[in-house]
Motif scaffolding. Structure first.
Motif, PDB file in Angstrom:
ATOM      1  N   SER A  62      -6.016   3.856   7.108  1.00 48.24           N
ATOM      2  CA  SER A  62      -4.798   3.212   8.218  1.00 48.24           C
ATOM      3  C   SER A  62      -3.757   3.450   6.483  1.00 48.24           C
ATOM      4  O   SER A  62      -3.978   2.975   5.540  1.00 48.24           O
ATOM      5  N   ASN A  63      -1.907   3.704   6.833  1.00 51.27           N
ATOM      6  CA  ASN A  63      -1.295   3.535   5.540  1.00 51.27           C
ATOM      7  C   ASN A  63      -0.363   2.391   5.836  1.00 51.27           C
ATOM      8  O   ASN A  63       0.815   1.894   5.103  1.00 51.27           O
ATOM      9  N   LYS A  64      -1.167   1.632   6.365  1.00 48.58           N
ATOM     10  CA  LYS A  64      -0.468  -0.193   6.713  1.00 48.58           C
ATOM     11  C   LYS A  64      -1.163  -0.464   5.822  1.00 48.58           C
ATOM     12  O   LYS A  64      -2.196  -0.724   5.636  1.00 48.58           O
ATOM     13  N   GLN A  65      -0.295  -1.668   4.883  1.00 50.13           N
ATOM     14  CA  GLN A  65      -1.317  -2.491   3.971  1.00 50.13           C
ATOM     15  C   GLN A  65      -1.312  -3.469   4.224  1.00 50.13           C
ATOM     16  O   GLN A  65      -2.657  -3.793   4.350  1.00 50.13           O
ATOM     17  N   SER A  66      -1.011  -4.373   5.107  1.00 49.91           N
ATOM     18  CA  SER A  66      -1.998  -5.309   5.906  1.00 49.91           C
ATOM     19  C   SER A  66      -3.104  -4.938   6.681  1.00 49.91           C
ATOM     20  O   SER A  66      -3.878  -5.866   6.443  1.00 49.91           O
ATOM     21  N   TRP A  67      -3.495  -3.584   6.924  1.00 40.37           N
ATOM     22  CA  TRP A  67      -4.899  -3.502   7.204  1.00 40.37           C
ATOM     23  C   TRP A  67      -5.696  -3.208   6.783  1.00 40.37           C
ATOM     24  O   TRP A  67      -6.751  -3.479   6.775  1.00 40.37           O
ATOM     25  N   LEU A 186       0.237   6.923  -1.570  1.00 39.74           N
ATOM     26  CA  LEU A 186      -0.994   5.750  -0.798  1.00 39.74           C
ATOM     27  C   LEU A 186      -1.715   5.851  -1.877  1.00 39.74           C
ATOM     28  O   LEU A 186      -2.693   4.685  -0.447  1.00 39.74           O
ATOM     29  N   VAL A 189      -3.793   2.068  -0.508  1.00 40.74           N
ATOM     30  CA  VAL A 189      -4.176   1.738   0.480  1.00 40.74           C
ATOM     31  C   VAL A 189      -5.573   2.477   1.037  1.00 40.74           C
ATOM     32  O   VAL A 189      -5.965   3.026   2.590  1.00 40.74           O
ATOM     33  N   TRP A 304       8.202   5.291  -3.041  1.00 40.29           N
ATOM     34  CA  TRP A 304       6.899   5.888  -2.135  1.00 40.29           C
ATOM     35  C   TRP A 304       7.329   7.555  -2.061  1.00 40.29           C
ATOM     36  O   TRP A 304       5.888   7.171  -1.812  1.00 40.29           O
ATOM     37  N   SER A 328       5.256   0.708  -1.254  1.00 42.93           N
ATOM     38  CA  SER A 328       6.224   0.540   0.255  1.00 42.93           C
ATOM     39  C   SER A 328       7.426   0.104  -0.118  1.00 42.93           C
ATOM     40  O   SER A 328       7.140  -1.170  -0.959  1.00 42.93           O
ATOM     41  N   ASP A 330       8.310  -2.366   1.832  1.00 44.36           N
ATOM     42  CA  ASP A 330       7.960  -3.652   2.156  1.00 44.36           C
ATOM     43  C   ASP A 330       7.616  -4.933   0.882  1.00 44.36           C
ATOM     44  O   ASP A 330       7.870  -5.605   0.330  1.00 44.36           O
TER      45      ASP A 330
END
Ligand SMILES: Cc1cc2nc3c(=O)[nH]c(=O)nc-3n(C[C@H](O)[C@H](O)[C@H](O)COP(=O)(O)OP(=O)(O)OC[C@H]3O[C@@H](n4cnc5c(N)ncnc54)[C@H](O)[C@@H]3O)c2cc1C
Length: 505
Positions: A62-67, A186, A189, A304, A328, A330
């Protein structure tokens, strides 16, 4: 159980306890484990890898840092060092280890570093010319190529423009093992298009093709030692997110290669009180302290987009590099909060970090619960001097490229409109923990050397204390490098594997 040759199996799905027998069991599939295991498997030995993390395909990321921090990073991305600075220190946990989430930067070990290892630490094989064929084999295998201009995008171009304007020497695009890079920004991640040559995509498949087996979601918990000789490893299938132990797995082997990385390797040994008769396990930790500076431009940069770390120049007179980086929005908004209201200002930032060959030393100890570690690290005046020099040089480069202001990321500091304002800030006697220092290269915590009283392993990687227990990861460096370490880790691990083959399988 027969060795599942050529297969990658999830050990958390085993329905019964298992015992396997092989020539070599390798703990960890990161840069060191993959390079050593491939070398041993291609020499015809039966090799079993134990890897705590799981195998990921590009399309599953996933491209989400949290994931990513939850699934691809050790300790869910919360690993850090404490001391006179607050030091985030992330590392990977997956088949491919930290290479799955790294930026792909490839440097050979500097000649003067190898000379020091040879002359001061008795590592006779540490020689740039002698190691050249191994460097080349590794670089070819992981696909190291210079970052193509088509994927630099604006943040790398601006840094290049500033270097040109200042007539700096040696500035250039970075060589990365990202031959299929599309510049999506990315890397950290996990590459979503499979364009990065993390070792799960090259060295591990080569080891599998040579008959090795990989047990993922398998945490090694103990080296089995009989009469002072390593004879295997106890491990458990582990749910990679919940970390619950499942079935017990015993791998009996003629040699144990410990390649869990420079934080987990020493804490794994210390938890068992192993290989530490001289008290040196976990000492001598270096980390490549680093700090980011952003330049703000009138034009839209969208920092980014583009190769995450595509361009660099050395810091004159120091063992340090200045490397562009992107992150990113964020992350920029947290680190450089002043630009987050309104957030559209973030579109105008370009970023570069100074990363130094640190002289300060830290310590790794086991954390309260397996597999946590406790890392302590105090920076020192010499390293802070070099970091500040790097901040100044990056700022000069950005102003030369047309930046209207720069920000050092120091807590409670404001954007700076000129080098004179920056010099005033750098001259202030601020506590060091107001500098947002970061480190992602733990190394040298189980150093190799010829001096039995100082080092943990001999120059051929075997521990002084336990026969047939070999360490082959970033922990064995005697010193800091001053350049990104993955190619050195792979080359050193491959060399250690070769030396062990010569010593008798
Ligand atoms: C965000 C980030 C960016 C980076 N970018 C770069 C870069 O661009 N270029 C570069 O040269 N370097 C980079 N690095 C550093 C580089 O990736 C590492 O130095 C290198 O991967 C270290 O190799 P290693 O084999 O020592 O450890 P790792 O690659 O970390 O591998 C260790 C493996 O062991 C496994 N393990 C640990 N304990 C156990 C256990 N008990 N049982 C089973 N398995 C276990 C871990 O899950 C992990 O997979 C970066 C690091 C980070 C965090």
């Amino acid at each position: 159980m027969e060795i599942p040759r050529g297969q990658l199996l999830r050990a958390d799905s085993f329905e019964a306890d298992e015992t396997l027998r092989c020539d070599v069991v390798v703990i960890g599939t990161g840069a060191g484990g993959a390079a050593a295991g491939m070398r041993l498997a291609e020499a015809g030995l039966s090799v079993v890898f134990l890897e705590e993390g799981r195998k990921w395909e590009a399309h599953e990321l996933s491209n989400k840092q949290s994931w990513a921090v939850r699934n691809l990073y050790a300790e869910r991305g919360t690993s850090l060092a404490l001391g006179n600075i607050f030091l985030p220190m992330p590392r990977g946990k997956a088949v491919g280890g930290t290479t799955l989430i790294n930026s792909g930067i490839c440097f050979r070990t500097p000649d003067f570093v190898l000379k020091r290892w040879r002359e001061q630490y008795g590592v006779a094989w540490a020689d740039l010319d002698g190691l050249a064929p191994t460097f080349q084999t590794i670089e070819d295998a992981v696909g190291a190529v210079r970052t193509d201009e088509s994927v630099w995008r604006r943040h790398n171009e601006l840094f290049r423009d500033g270097c040109v304007a200042l007539k700096l020497e040696g500035h250039q695009a970075i060589v990365r093992n990202a031959p299929g890079c599309v510049g999506c920004g990315l890397c950290q991640v996990g590459c979503p298009v499979g364009g990065k040559g993390s070792v799960d995509r090259n060295l591990i498949p080569r080891a599998l093709a040579a008959g090795a087996a990989v047990l993922s979601c398998a945490r090694a918990t103990k080296v089995l030692v009989e009469n002072g000789v390593a004879v295997g490893v106890e491990a458990y299938g582990v749910d990679p997110v919940l970390e619950q132990r499942k079935r017990r797995i015993e791998v009996r082997a003629k040699k144990v290669f410990l390649c869990a990385g420079a934080v987990s390797t020493p804490s794994f040994l210390l938890r068992q009180k192993l290989a530490n008769s001289n008290g040196r396990v976990g000492k001598n930790l270096h980390v490549h302290t680093a700090l980011g500076v952003v330049g703000k431009f009138d034009e839209v940069v969208d920092g980014w987009h583009g190769a995450v770390q595509g361009y660099f120049v050395r810091l004159p007179g120091e063992n340090a590099v200045l490397e562009t980086f992107s992150a990113s929005p964020d992350i920029y908004s947290v680190q450089y909060e002043v630009y987050s209201k309104p957030m559209r200002q973030l579109r105008h930032l370009a970023a570069c970090g100074v990363m130094i060959g640190d002289t300060a030393e830290g310590t790794v100890s086991p954390g309260a619960n397996e597999p946590r570690s406790f890392v302590s690290y105090d920076t020192n005046a010499e390293d802070v001097r070099v970091i500040k020099k790097g901040i100044r040089q990056i700022s000069a480069i950005y102003f030369a490229a047309g930046a209207t202001e720069v920000h050092t990321g120091f807590s409670r500091s404001s954007p700076l409109k000129s080098l004179a304002e920056l010099d005033a800030l750098l001259a202030e006697p601020r506590p060091w923990d107001q500098m947002n220092i970061y480190a992602s290269h733990p190394m040298s915590s189980c150093a190799m050397g010829a001096d039995k009283a100082w080092s943990v392993v001999k120059p051929d990687g075997e521990t002084w204390d336990v026969k047939n227990l070999v360490i082959a990861d970033a922990s064995v460096f005697p010193t800091s490098l001053g350049v990104n370490p993955q190619i050195t880790v792979m080359t050193v691990a491959s060399t250690i594997a070769q030396l062990q083959l010569k010593a008798g399988g």
